[in-house]
Design an enzyme around this catalytic site. Structure first.
Site, PDB file in Angstrom:
ATOM      1  N   ASP A   1     -52.281 -20.125  -7.722  1.00 21.90           N
ATOM      2  CA  ASP A   1     -52.372 -21.184  -6.706  1.00 21.90           C
ATOM      3  C   ASP A   1     -51.045 -21.930  -6.576  1.00 21.90           C
ATOM      4  O   ASP A   1     -50.243 -21.960  -7.505  1.00 21.90           O
ATOM      5  CB  ASP A   1     -53.485 -22.180  -7.080  1.00 21.90           C
ATOM      6  CG  ASP A   1     -53.257 -22.784  -8.457  1.00 21.90           C
ATOM      7  OD1 ASP A   1     -52.855 -22.046  -9.373  1.00 21.90           O
ATOM      8  OD2 ASP A   1     -53.464 -24.001  -8.616  1.00 21.90           O
ATOM      9  N   GLU A   2     -50.865 -22.532  -5.419  1.00 26.43           N
ATOM     10  CA  GLU A   2     -49.817 -23.522  -5.176  1.00 26.43           C
ATOM     11  C   GLU A   2     -48.442 -23.087  -5.672  1.00 26.43           C
ATOM     12  O   GLU A   2     -47.770 -23.815  -6.390  1.00 26.43           O
ATOM     13  CB  GLU A   2     -50.201 -24.860  -5.836  1.00 26.43           C
ATOM     14  CG  GLU A   2     -51.481 -25.433  -5.277  1.00 26.43           C
ATOM     15  CD  GLU A   2     -51.858 -26.758  -5.927  1.00 26.43           C
ATOM     16  OE1 GLU A   2     -52.139 -27.701  -5.188  1.00 26.43           O
ATOM     17  OE2 GLU A   2     -51.883 -26.837  -7.173  1.00 26.43           O
ATOM     18  N   VAL A   3     -48.028 -21.892  -5.272  1.00 25.29           N
ATOM     19  CA  VAL A   3     -46.684 -21.449  -5.658  1.00 25.29           C
ATOM     20  C   VAL A   3     -45.665 -22.159  -4.770  1.00 25.29           C
ATOM     21  O   VAL A   3     -45.753 -22.112  -3.548  1.00 25.29           O
ATOM     22  CB  VAL A   3     -46.554 -19.917  -5.504  1.00 25.29           C
ATOM     23  CG1 VAL A   3     -45.130 -19.478  -5.805  1.00 25.29           C
ATOM     24  CG2 VAL A   3     -47.553 -19.220  -6.424  1.00 25.29           C
TER      25      VAL A   3
END
Ligand code: ACM
Length: 670
Positions: free
Chosen positions: A317-319
């Protein structure tokens, strides 16, 4: 108050509102699939014995032992006994048909049936996991009448609606020691949750002891990590309770703690230090270097040797692509390999990771962001972004798990979480085969604002509402019944050793510097927290403000909301409550002024005092039958709109119910 009298008083208080007979007669959460009440009651007495027949293994002994231990603790039973030889006099006959899966999987049979007559209890299950589920139901059925402890005569046949019913615990942002993990597993077992999702790494800490790469925990954990022996013990503890353990190592983003010891994994040179803030940060693994995959191959091999579950969660997630975009080698690699953008680069990383996991006999789970068009179908997608994402994943042929709507750190009510059904939020046009891919859900306890002192209170009892949503039939949706049973369950959980009704004392003592103040917990009981994410704090900030100690949901406020549905009939009960809170708000203010840790909350107490005053005035109009003047109503509505806002991240939870009274006083309702 003793456990039994507490339950009895809860049952009296909470049956004020009319409820369907079925819901009134059994106090079990999650509600079983089929319940048929019968005549009479089985009385437990002081001697209680269990005959264990059929398939037998230590997990059954342990589950029966826990069950008898609780009976001894919570009832008059003084001589509990369990045995495997036939005894027609046994209080309870337990039959397990056969062994469960060698390693519990998503397809484990958890069904059971219970028959309680006046003379005996019978529990039948196919597997030890089913035995455990049935014993938890039975324990919750125990109550007391004038003749003593007993269980109502009934027949239950029960099995879960969704096979994946998880709880995520983030131990990275704040460290949670093994005893917290084990308590959490105890609570999960009580409400039939069956997957413990252990969020073991994030920017703020790497919590797994790697022997292959010891600088991971050696430099990335401040010394707070689980040894492999501790992890194996936790896995055994969970298995003993019919719970799988799925580890999460969040990559390629959320990975600062990896890069402290091994900066060569990152996409920029470093050096790196453990992140102390909360949010999304730049350190990101480099998906273009073979050395990174060699490292991950050895690491995942090690993880696979410790965790027996079929799944490893790789986060995803949320790279934050900043490091990728700024690194000329990465850009050149993308060009050379026809990788069009950052999403495609992450997809490339995931594909490599999947191959590594497969080599070690595992499948992977990732958050929404891992879903790309060519993602192999055996990757499970966990949706934190919503039902639409769940639908996209299912339509693409992926098994899915829902977590959107189940974030406990959002401080929503149990009713809010209860309303979220994975199949209910998914798009309606899924085919039956696609619907089957929706395996269930996971309630998420993210760790920014929890520590070992307050974590139980952030999980329990609200997680039980999600547990019921995922276990019970889709039509079990009566919120009144849910709250009534939730309060009773809460007391059971406390008897199991969970601390959500005790933790406040620890923080209040600190705030009051050892002084006592009986008013403070009473005031706190009508306050709830609301995190202001714009206030930037670090993991080093102690969690000892009022917002860290008030419970995420006020059951007092819920009770008031029920009473104000009929304010004339309930006028006295409403008045008593408002007077109690007002008096205690008044009493707490000088104490707050005298204690620096609480001084910031004097305005909250003042506001509570004023909200109660408004409520009492409204009640005066309602009982007099004379409508309130329009100018008064308008002034109160303006005041309550202000009062409803958070103050120091604390909310006065009774404000909406008082607004109902104000409306009622104006004659705009009823
Ligand atoms: C998430 O909340 N980023 C999984």
């Amino acid at each position: 108050m003793t456990f039994a009298s507490r339950i009895a008083s809860l049952i009296v208080t909470l049956t004020m509102t009319a409820m369907p007979l079925h819901a009134q007669t059994i106090n079990v959460m999650p509600m079983p699939a089929h319940v048929a009440m019968a005549q009479g009651r089985f009385y437990i007495g002081t001697r209680f014995s269990v005959e264990m027949a059929g398939y037998h293994e230590p997990r059954i002994d342990h589950a029966v032992g826990r069950f008898l231990g609780h009976l001894k603790q919570e009832t008059d039973v003084t001589e509990p006994r369990a045995f495997t030889t036939g005894d027609p006099e046994a209080s309870m006959r337990l039959y397990c048909a056969h062994a469960g899966e060698p390693e519990q999987s998503v397809s484990e049979d958890e069904s059971y049936s219970l028959v309680v007559t006046q003379s005996q209890i019978r529990l039948d299950a196919n597997t030890p996991a089913g035995v455990m589920r049935g014993l938890e139901t039975l324990l919750q059925l125990v109550d007391k009448d004038e003749h003593g402890y007993g269980i109502p005569a009934l027949e239950i046949t029960d099995s879960p609606r969704y096979p994946w019913r998880g709880l995520l615990l983030d131990v990275s942002r704040h460290w949670e020691p093994v005893d917290v993990v084990e308590r959490t597993l105890d609570g999960m077992a009580a409400v039939k949750l069956n997957v413990f999702h252990w969020h073991l790494s994030d920017d703020q800490g790497f919590r797994f002891e790697s022997k292959v790469y010891p600088k991971l925990q050696g430099m990335g954990s401040d010394g707070h990590f689980y040894t492999q022996n501790q992890i194996k013990d936790v896995i055994a503890y969970a298995r003993d309770r019919g719970i799988r353990v799925v580890p999460e190592f969040d990559i390629p983003g959320h990975s600062t703690s990896w890069c402290v010891g091994y900066p060569e994994l990152a996409s920029a040179p470093g050096p790196y230090t453990i992140e102390r803030h909360f949010g999304v940060f730049e350190p990101t693994l480099d998906p273009t270097r073979e050395e990174v995959y060699t490292f991950l191959d050895h690491f995942i091999g090690e993880v696979a040797s410790v965790f027996p579950d079929h799944y490893i969660h790789i986060g995803g997630d949320e790279v934050n692509p900043k490091q990728w975009d700024a690194n000329p080698n990465i850009q050149a690699f993308m060009k050379a390999h026809g990788i069009a953008n950052d999403d495609a680069l992450q997809a490339y990383f995931n594909t490599r990771l999947l191959a590594i996991a497969k080599k070690h006999g595992k499948s992977i789970i990732g958050w929404d962001e891992v879903l790309t068009p060519n993602l192999p179908k055996d990757v499970v997608v966990q949706s934190w972004r919503g039902g639409a994402a769940l639908g996209v994943a299912a339509k693409a042929g992926h098994a899915t798990i829902l977590s959107n709507g189940y974030y406990l750190d959002a401080f929503k009510t149990a009713a809010d979480h209860y309303a979220v059904d994975p199949l209910g939020v998914a798009p309606p046009d899924l085919t039956p085969a696609q619907k089957k891919l929706i395996m269930g859900g996971e309630v998420c306890m993210w760790g920014e604002y929890v520590n070992p002192v307050n974590v139980d209170s952030r999980i329990w009892p609200r997680a039980a509402a999600v547990a019921e949503r995922l276990w019970s039939p889709a039509n079990v949706t009566d919120v009144n019944s849910m709250y009534r049973r939730l309060a009773i369950l809460d007391a059971h959980l406390a008897a199991y050793g969970l601390t959500q009704d005790r933790y406040q004392k620890t923080i209040f003592n600190e705030q009051l510097q050892g002084a006592t103040c009986e008013a403070l917990p009473i005031v706190a009981s009508v306050l709830t927290p609301l995190t202001d994410w714009s206030i930037k704090v670090t993991s080093a900030v102690p969690l000892n403000r009022l917002k860290d100690v008030v419970k995420p949901e006020s059951l007092e406020a819920w009770e008031l909301s029920k009473l104000v549905e009929n304010p004339k009939a309930n006028a006295e009960a409403i008045r008593n409550k408002l007077v109690l809170w007002q008096n205690n708000a008044t009493a707490v203010m000088p104490v707050m002024r005298d204690h620096p840790m609480l001084t910031e909350d004097v305005p909250v107490a003042q506001m509570l005092n004023d909200v109660c005053q408004t409520g009492l005035q409204a009640l005066g109009y309602i009982t007099s039958g004379e409508p309130a003047p329009a100018s008064w109503s308008a002034a109160q509505a303006a005041f309550l709109a202000e009062a409803a806002k958070p103050h120091n991240e604390v909310v006065i939870a009774i404000t909406p119910a008082v607004q109902v009274l104000v409306n009622d006083a104006a004659g705009t309702t009823h």
